[in-house]
Scaffold this motif. Structure first.
Motif, PDB file in Angstrom:
ATOM      1  N   LEU A 133      11.036   3.907  30.843  1.00 31.62           N
ATOM      2  CA  LEU A 133       9.979   4.811  31.310  1.00 31.62           C
ATOM      3  C   LEU A 133       9.671   4.619  32.790  1.00 31.62           C
ATOM      4  O   LEU A 133       9.463   5.591  33.517  1.00 31.62           O
ATOM      5  CB  LEU A 133       8.693   4.602  30.494  1.00 31.62           C
ATOM      6  CG  LEU A 133       8.669   5.150  29.070  1.00 31.62           C
ATOM      7  CD1 LEU A 133       7.288   4.933  28.458  1.00 31.62           C
ATOM      8  CD2 LEU A 133       9.025   6.637  29.050  1.00 31.62           C
TER       9      LEU A 133
ATOM     10  N   TYR B 285       9.680   7.619  35.404  1.00 26.08           N
ATOM     11  CA  TYR B 285       8.470   8.096  36.082  1.00 26.08           C
ATOM     12  C   TYR B 285       8.746   8.389  37.547  1.00 26.08           C
ATOM     13  O   TYR B 285       8.108   9.251  38.140  1.00 26.08           O
ATOM     14  CB  TYR B 285       7.346   7.054  36.001  1.00 26.08           C
ATOM     15  CG  TYR B 285       6.677   6.932  34.654  1.00 26.08           C
ATOM     16  CD1 TYR B 285       6.669   7.990  33.759  1.00 26.08           C
ATOM     17  CD2 TYR B 285       6.034   5.763  34.293  1.00 26.08           C
ATOM     18  CE1 TYR B 285       6.050   7.874  32.524  1.00 26.08           C
ATOM     19  CE2 TYR B 285       5.409   5.642  33.061  1.00 26.08           C
ATOM     20  CZ  TYR B 285       5.418   6.692  32.180  1.00 26.08           C
ATOM     21  OH  TYR B 285       4.803   6.576  30.977  1.00 26.08           O
TER      22      TYR B 285
ATOM     23  N   LEU C 285       0.881  12.475  34.288  1.00 25.03           N
ATOM     24  CA  LEU C 285       1.085  11.696  33.059  1.00 25.03           C
ATOM     25  C   LEU C 285      -0.132  11.873  32.160  1.00 25.03           C
ATOM     26  O   LEU C 285      -1.271  11.617  32.576  1.00 25.03           O
ATOM     27  CB  LEU C 285       1.273  10.216  33.406  1.00 25.03           C
ATOM     28  CG  LEU C 285       1.440   9.249  32.230  1.00 25.03           C
ATOM     29  CD1 LEU C 285       2.677   9.578  31.401  1.00 25.03           C
ATOM     30  CD2 LEU C 285       1.516   7.807  32.735  1.00 25.03           C
TER      31      LEU C 285
ATOM     32  N   GLU D  46       0.811   7.589  27.244  1.00 27.86           N
ATOM     33  CA  GLU D  46       1.982   6.777  26.947  1.00 27.86           C
ATOM     34  C   GLU D  46       1.608   5.884  25.775  1.00 27.86           C
ATOM     35  O   GLU D  46       0.495   5.359  25.727  1.00 27.86           O
ATOM     36  CB  GLU D  46       2.325   5.914  28.174  1.00 27.86           C
ATOM     37  CG  GLU D  46       3.533   5.025  27.977  1.00 27.86           C
ATOM     38  CD  GLU D  46       3.691   3.992  29.099  1.00 27.86           C
ATOM     39  OE1 GLU D  46       3.658   4.376  30.288  1.00 27.86           O
ATOM     40  OE2 GLU D  46       3.845   2.806  28.763  1.00 27.86           O
TER      41      GLU D  46
ATOM     42  N   ARG E 183       9.062   3.778  23.013  1.00 33.01           N
ATOM     43  CA  ARG E 183       7.889   3.897  23.850  1.00 33.01           C
ATOM     44  C   ARG E 183       7.978   5.300  24.443  1.00 33.01           C
ATOM     45  O   ARG E 183       9.008   5.672  24.999  1.00 33.01           O
ATOM     46  CB  ARG E 183       7.904   2.820  24.937  1.00 33.01           C
ATOM     47  CG  ARG E 183       6.571   2.657  25.539  1.00 33.01           C
ATOM     48  CD  ARG E 183       6.313   1.306  26.179  1.00 33.01           C
ATOM     49  NE  ARG E 183       4.950   1.390  26.659  1.00 33.01           N
ATOM     50  CZ  ARG E 183       3.878   1.143  25.916  1.00 33.01           C
ATOM     51  NH1 ARG E 183       4.001   0.696  24.698  1.00 33.01           N
ATOM     52  NH2 ARG E 183       2.676   1.316  26.399  1.00 33.01           N
TER      53      ARG E 183
ATOM     54  N   ALA F 219       6.164   8.907  26.404  1.00 35.92           N
ATOM     55  CA  ALA F 219       5.164   9.391  27.352  1.00 35.92           C
ATOM     56  C   ALA F 219       5.205  10.907  27.376  1.00 35.92           C
ATOM     57  O   ALA F 219       6.270  11.513  27.223  1.00 35.92           O
ATOM     58  CB  ALA F 219       5.447   8.847  28.745  1.00 35.92           C
TER      59      ALA F 219
ATOM     60  N   GLU G  53       8.412  15.159  27.370  1.00 39.85           N
ATOM     61  CA  GLU G  53       8.232  13.907  26.639  1.00 39.85           C
ATOM     62  C   GLU G  53       9.400  12.982  26.984  1.00 39.85           C
ATOM     63  O   GLU G  53      10.557  13.378  26.856  1.00 39.85           O
ATOM     64  CB  GLU G  53       8.213  14.176  25.134  1.00 39.85           C
ATOM     65  CG  GLU G  53       7.997  12.925  24.300  1.00 39.85           C
ATOM     66  CD  GLU G  53       7.965  13.221  22.802  1.00 39.85           C
ATOM     67  OE1 GLU G  53       6.919  12.953  22.184  1.00 39.85           O
ATOM     68  OE2 GLU G  53       8.961  13.738  22.261  1.00 39.85           O
TER      69      GLU G  53
END
Ligand code: CO
Length: 261
Positions: free
Chosen positions: A23, A27, A38, A41, A50, A52, A62
């Motif tokens: 992630l 990002y 965002l 998360e 995991r 987000a 996503e």
């Protein structure tokens, strides 16, 4: 007395799911480069990820990072690398939608909806939609999305037969047809909103399934500055920015200045 028309099966593209290595690195492109806010998360332990969610206009992106173990997302990453994984339609009642699909004999991975990052969710079996993995989600009531500088407009789907794949999506989800050029491309979705663009696989380097995303940016110049600052490799035209998969966690991404009809 007249009865109200039945609620539509789905009302829009809630999100596209993208499998990523991690992630934090993802990002840098989706949040810092594109500027998508965002939303949240969380660890979804039953999927071994995991995950987000980031706002992208009337839809979301996503990101899914496998946490290890033999899960569907981990196998996808090992086999195909980072990239587009699934498509999620929004529905007002995911329980009623899955019951209706099951009654028609549609194969479901989740016959009973469960809690996911987007709300109550259920996945169809990938064979139900010509190789596109489709999720349905009913988000928590009263949720609103913040403004984003870039808006998701098109999910491009490579098809062996665009007419057959369009018929499948119309039969299962009652998707409205936005426009038809008379050529082999077919667009299903919501006028002025997001849509699925079915293209022959021969126009998508032979690939079937989700092959690319198209987005619209209010301003290409500030976007170009942000992408430069995030060291994202891109091709810049006067009205379009194209980010190659290597710069966008495995996703072919076109960002246009113009709004589509
Ligand atoms: Co999803």
């Amino acid at each position: 007395m007249t009865t109200p028309p039945p609620a539509p099966m789905v009302t829009g593209i809630h999100h596209v799911g993208i499998v990523v290595q991690g992630l934090e690195r993802a990002y840098r492109f989706w949040r810092d480069g594109l500027g998508l806010p965002l939303l949240r998360e969380a660890e979804i332990s039953d999927q071994g990820v995991r995950a987000a969610l980031l706002a992208a206009g009337d839809s979301e992106v996503e990101l899914l990072e496998p946490l290890g173990g033999d899960t569907g997302v981990a196998r996808f990453l090992a086999r195909r690398g980072e990239g587009l994984h699934h498509l999620c339609f929004e529905t007002t009642d995911v329980g009623a939608a899955t019951a209706a699909l099951a009654a028609q004999g549609t194969a479901l991975l989740d016959p009973v909806p469960r809690k996911g990052l987007a709300g109550q969710i259920a996945f169809l079996h990938p064979k139900a939609c010509d190789g596109v993995l489709v999720e349905l989600a009913t988000p928590p009531h009263g949720e609103s999305r913040p403004e984003s500088p870039v808006t998701l407009k098109r999910v491009v789907i490579g098809c062996r037969d665009t007419g057959a794949t369009a018929s499948t999506f119309q039969r299962l989800f009652d998707l409205p047809e936005v426009a038809i050029s008379g050529g082999p491309r077919i667009m299903l979705g919501w006028a002025g909103g997001s849509a699925l663009l079915m293209v022959p696989a021969s126009q998508a380097e032979g690939a079937e399934g989700m092959v690319a995303l198209s987005m619209v940016a209010a301003g290409l110049e500030p976007l170009g500055v942000r992408l430069d600052a995030a060291h994202v490799p891109m091709l810049r035209g006067s009205n379009e920015i194209t980010v190659e998969p290597g710069g966008a966690t495995g996703v072919h991404l076109h960002i246009s200045r113009f709004h589509f009809p």
